[in-house]
Design a protein around this motif. Structure first.
Motif, PDB file in Angstrom:
ATOM      1  N   ARG B 113      33.509  33.276  46.946  1.00 13.79           N
ATOM      2  CA  ARG B 113      34.967  33.184  46.798  1.00 13.79           C
ATOM      3  C   ARG B 113      35.404  33.763  45.450  1.00 13.79           C
ATOM      4  O   ARG B 113      36.373  34.509  45.368  1.00 13.79           O
ATOM      5  CB  ARG B 113      35.402  31.719  46.917  1.00 13.79           C
ATOM      6  N   LEU B 114      34.630  33.436  44.428  1.00 14.43           N
ATOM      7  CA  LEU B 114      34.941  33.947  43.088  1.00 14.43           C
ATOM      8  C   LEU B 114      34.795  35.470  43.054  1.00 14.43           C
ATOM      9  O   LEU B 114      35.630  36.181  42.499  1.00 14.43           O
ATOM     10  CB  LEU B 114      34.026  33.282  42.052  1.00 14.43           C
ATOM     11  N   GLN B 115      33.710  35.945  43.703  1.00 19.65           N
ATOM     12  CA  GLN B 115      33.491  37.407  43.770  1.00 19.65           C
ATOM     13  C   GLN B 115      34.675  38.095  44.431  1.00 19.65           C
ATOM     14  O   GLN B 115      35.138  39.145  43.984  1.00 19.65           O
ATOM     15  CB  GLN B 115      32.235  37.700  44.580  1.00 19.65           C
ATOM     16  N   MET B 116      35.154  37.481  45.518  1.00 21.72           N
ATOM     17  CA  MET B 116      36.276  38.059  46.269  1.00 21.72           C
ATOM     18  C   MET B 116      37.530  38.096  45.390  1.00 21.72           C
ATOM     19  O   MET B 116      38.245  39.095  45.359  1.00 21.72           O
ATOM     20  CB  MET B 116      36.521  37.216  47.526  1.00 21.72           C
ATOM     21  N   ILE B 117      37.771  37.001  44.677  1.00 18.03           N
ATOM     22  CA  ILE B 117      38.964  36.932  43.813  1.00 18.03           C
ATOM     23  C   ILE B 117      38.857  37.985  42.704  1.00 18.03           C
ATOM     24  O   ILE B 117      39.820  38.691  42.412  1.00 18.03           O
ATOM     25  CB  ILE B 117      39.133  35.506  43.231  1.00 18.03           C
ATOM     26  N   GLU B 118      37.652  38.117  42.121  1.00 13.16           N
ATOM     27  CA  GLU B 118      37.471  39.101  41.055  1.00 13.16           C
ATOM     28  C   GLU B 118      37.612  40.521  41.598  1.00 13.16           C
ATOM     29  O   GLU B 118      38.069  41.417  40.905  1.00 13.16           O
ATOM     30  CB  GLU B 118      36.097  38.916  40.405  1.00 13.16           C
ATOM     31  N   ARG B 119      37.211  40.689  42.869  1.00 13.83           N
ATOM     32  CA  ARG B 119      37.287  42.012  43.495  1.00 13.83           C
ATOM     33  C   ARG B 119      38.737  42.379  43.830  1.00 13.83           C
ATOM     34  O   ARG B 119      39.150  43.512  43.690  1.00 13.83           O
ATOM     35  CB  ARG B 119      36.457  41.996  44.779  1.00 13.83           C
ATOM     36  N   VAL B 120      39.486  41.393  44.276  1.00 15.84           N
ATOM     37  CA  VAL B 120      40.836  41.687  44.744  1.00 15.84           C
ATOM     38  C   VAL B 120      41.846  41.703  43.595  1.00 15.84           C
ATOM     39  O   VAL B 120      42.820  42.446  43.625  1.00 15.84           O
ATOM     40  CB  VAL B 120      41.267  40.696  45.857  1.00 15.84           C
ATOM     41  N   THR B 121      41.597  40.894  42.567  1.00 14.93           N
ATOM     42  CA  THR B 121      42.594  40.739  41.515  1.00 14.93           C
ATOM     43  C   THR B 121      42.862  41.998  40.706  1.00 14.93           C
ATOM     44  O   THR B 121      44.015  42.360  40.530  1.00 14.93           O
ATOM     45  CB  THR B 121      42.225  39.567  40.590  1.00 14.93           C
ATOM     46  N   PRO B 122      41.837  42.676  40.204  1.00 15.73           N
ATOM     47  CA  PRO B 122      42.141  43.774  39.287  1.00 15.73           C
ATOM     48  C   PRO B 122      43.064  44.842  39.857  1.00 15.73           C
ATOM     49  O   PRO B 122      43.781  45.484  39.118  1.00 15.73           O
ATOM     50  CB  PRO B 122      40.767  44.368  38.983  1.00 15.73           C
ATOM     51  N   LYS B 123      43.060  44.999  41.164  1.00 14.07           N
ATOM     52  CA  LYS B 123      43.796  46.132  41.731  1.00 14.07           C
ATOM     53  C   LYS B 123      45.300  46.104  41.425  1.00 14.07           C
ATOM     54  O   LYS B 123      45.768  46.888  40.618  1.00 14.07           O
ATOM     55  CB  LYS B 123      43.526  46.237  43.234  1.00 14.07           C
ATOM     56  N   PRO B 124      46.066  45.222  42.040  1.00 21.01           N
ATOM     57  CA  PRO B 124      47.501  45.325  41.776  1.00 21.01           C
ATOM     58  C   PRO B 124      47.952  44.481  40.588  1.00 21.01           C
ATOM     59  O   PRO B 124      48.884  44.837  39.873  1.00 21.01           O
ATOM     60  CB  PRO B 124      48.128  44.756  43.051  1.00 21.01           C
ATOM     61  N   TYR B 125      47.260  43.378  40.379  1.00 16.48           N
ATOM     62  CA  TYR B 125      47.762  42.336  39.501  1.00 16.48           C
ATOM     63  C   TYR B 125      47.515  42.650  38.023  1.00 16.48           C
ATOM     64  O   TYR B 125      48.447  42.666  37.216  1.00 16.48           O
ATOM     65  CB  TYR B 125      47.065  41.044  39.927  1.00 16.48           C
ATOM     66  N   LEU B 126      46.271  42.928  37.692  1.00 19.34           N
ATOM     67  CA  LEU B 126      45.956  43.157  36.287  1.00 19.34           C
ATOM     68  C   LEU B 126      46.636  44.418  35.759  1.00 19.34           C
ATOM     69  O   LEU B 126      47.092  44.452  34.619  1.00 19.34           O
ATOM     70  CB  LEU B 126      44.440  43.253  36.094  1.00 19.34           C
ATOM     71  N   ARG B 127      46.723  45.428  36.624  1.00 17.78           N
ATOM     72  CA  ARG B 127      47.399  46.669  36.212  1.00 17.78           C
ATOM     73  C   ARG B 127      48.840  46.368  35.816  1.00 17.78           C
ATOM     74  O   ARG B 127      49.340  46.854  34.807  1.00 17.78           O
ATOM     75  CB  ARG B 127      47.369  47.686  37.350  1.00 17.78           C
ATOM     76  N   THR B 128      49.496  45.545  36.632  1.00 17.48           N
ATOM     77  CA  THR B 128      50.892  45.188  36.354  1.00 17.48           C
ATOM     78  C   THR B 128      50.990  44.422  35.039  1.00 17.48           C
ATOM     79  O   THR B 128      51.871  44.675  34.223  1.00 17.48           O
ATOM     80  CB  THR B 128      51.459  44.320  37.502  1.00 17.48           C
ATOM     81  N   MET B 129      50.055  43.477  34.852  1.00 17.71           N
ATOM     82  CA  MET B 129      50.098  42.659  33.642  1.00 17.71           C
ATOM     83  C   MET B 129      49.829  43.509  32.390  1.00 17.71           C
ATOM     84  O   MET B 129      50.448  43.313  31.355  1.00 17.71           O
ATOM     85  CB  MET B 129      49.073  41.511  33.729  1.00 17.71           C
ATOM     86  N   ILE B 130      48.894  44.452  32.522  1.00 18.80           N
ATOM     87  CA  ILE B 130      48.603  45.343  31.393  1.00 18.80           C
ATOM     88  C   ILE B 130      49.834  46.203  31.098  1.00 18.80           C
ATOM     89  O   ILE B 130      50.198  46.418  29.941  1.00 18.80           O
ATOM     90  CB  ILE B 130      47.342  46.194  31.673  1.00 18.80           C
ATOM     91  N   PHE B 131      50.491  46.640  32.173  1.00 15.82           N
ATOM     92  CA  PHE B 131      51.723  47.414  32.009  1.00 15.82           C
ATOM     93  C   PHE B 131      52.769  46.572  31.286  1.00 15.82           C
ATOM     94  O   PHE B 131      53.453  47.046  30.387  1.00 15.82           O
ATOM     95  CB  PHE B 131      52.251  47.856  33.378  1.00 15.82           C
TER      96      PHE B 131
END
Lengths: 106, 298
Positions: B113-131
């Motif tokens: 479950r953690l692997q899945m969350i780490e896999r899915v999160t960086p795509k849309p979410y972290l990019r937006t937060m970094i922006f």
């Protein structure tokens, strides 16, 4: 990294590979494992999907049939070898327990 | 009687478990999730039922592309065969429901479950937060001389306009901090065979509130520099009104629900987002006030 991941198998991984010595649909494996273990090992469909995907990528199982969205799988020679290795590891642990465990207790 | 209810819910894969618990509580009170769109959960009134919910974020999904990957179809089929029905999908977020409250959970391996969350999160979410972190810095860069000379906060309209990028910056920063902290704690726990880090919402809401502190300090600085008492009063009220305003919204909702015999209505108290909304509205008001003389000339 993926190889390291399967160096030892979790209970869920072990039973999935064991089930797939015969061809089964992904969704049926969870029910079979639950019956075999009297409900002590349960595998959710999401976890099952993730593990089957990982096993397939590692060449431990292969896709045998696709019927709509249902897919059936079977273990490969590589998967069989891994299952055997895990069985031997567990057997050695059990033997060591009997060999040394009781001695130290007594 | 209320027929539909809308609640805010920010995109947060690491708070999936908390959302599932919330949906279960809502169903017990007769509110059933029908869809999730643009940060809002929509509930419809029905019979109270004891159902289990699961919130899953699947990779390879994109809210801008209606064609779903084949792998998702297989995943959903496996869930449906196990008694889980798909309630709503939005991008990578999938909400499932089972009428058996003791159904086998969709995810039974926390490590996966953690692997899945780490896999899915960086795509849309972290990019937006970094922006959100970078863009305000670029925006604020030309104002550095004004800040050093102390003239930046002389006009409260300017400050309100600048509070827009500042609020985004602090929002992005706390979200990123929370994500990495949660992942680190969860990784440590799964290595020890423990479930994922669970005080999901409380700590997250606390961290999100924390971002308001630097903003409050900036507001206080502005208050000291502003010569007029009316501005001072206004800014003080902005600072203290946010939580009171949120409380008032919750109280009003509860009062309305009580009037409609909905005593157990669930109200999410996440002051952070209200604070962000207030700051942004005030920023827009400041912008309009600044540009008003130019509009009047036309």
């Amino acid at each position: 990294m993926a190889r390291e991941k399967f160096q030892t198998l979790t209970e869920q991984m072990y039973y999935i590979l064991l089930c797939l010595r015969e061809e089964h649909y992904g969704a049926d494996i969870a029910e079979l494992v639950r019956q075999w273990t009297d409900g002590s090992v349960v595998i959710g469909p999401g976890t099952m999907y993730g593990l089957l995907d990982d096993f397939q990528k590692e060449g431990l199982i292969r896709l045998t049939k696709t019927e709509g969205r249902r897919r059936s799988y079977r273990i490969t020679d590589k998967g069989n070898a891994m299952l055997e290795a895990e069985y031997r590891r567990l057997l050695r642990l059990t033997e060591d327990y009997h060999k040394y465990g009781f001695k130290t207790e007594n | 009687m209320l027929k539909a209810l809308y609640l805010f819910h920010a995109y947060a894969p690491m708070a999936a478990q908390a959302l599932a618990c919330k949906l279960q509580k809502m169903a017990r009170r007769g509110w059933h999730l029908t869809e999730y769109r643009y940060g809002h959960l929509k509930f419809k009134r029905g019979q109270p039922i004891d159902a289990a919910y699961a919130v899953i974020y699947l990779p390879d999904a994109n809210e801008y592309d209606p064609k779903r990957p084949e792998s998702q179809g297989v995943y959903i089929a496996m869930c449906e065969e196990s008694g889980w029905e798909l309630v709503t999908v939005y991008g990578s977020l999938h909400v499932f429901r089972s009428l058996d409250p003791h159904a086998i959970p969709i995810e039974t391996d926390d490590r996966l479950r953690l692997q899945m969350i780490e896999r899915v999160t960086p795509k849309p979410y972290l990019r937006t937060m970094i922006f959100y972190m970078i863009w305000p810095m670029i925006f604020l860069f030309p104002f550095r001389y004004a800040y050093l000379s102390g003239s930046l906060f002389e006009s409260y309209e300017t400050f309100l306009v600048l509070s827009l990028p500042l609020s985004l910056f602090f929002y992005g920063t706390t979200e990123l901090l929370w994500y990495y902290l949660w992942c680190a704690l969860s990784r440590k726990r799964t290595a020890e065979g423990l479930p994922l880090f669970s005080p999901l919402t409380r700590l997250r809401v606390f961290l999100r509130k924390l971002y308001a502190l630097p903003l409050a300090l900036v507001y206080l600085r502005v208050i000291c520099l502003l010569p007029k008492w009316s501005h001072k009063f206004l800014l003080l009220s902005i600072l203290f009104a946010a939580p009171l305003f949120c409380q008032a919204i919750d109280d009003l909702t509860l009062a309305y629900a009580k009037k409609k015999n909905e005593r157990d209505i669930y109200v999410e108290q996440d002051y952070r987002k209200y604070t962000v909304y207030i700051i942004q509205i005030l920023g827009i008001i400041g912008l309009v006030r600044m540009l008003w003389p130019y509009f009047k000339t036309f």
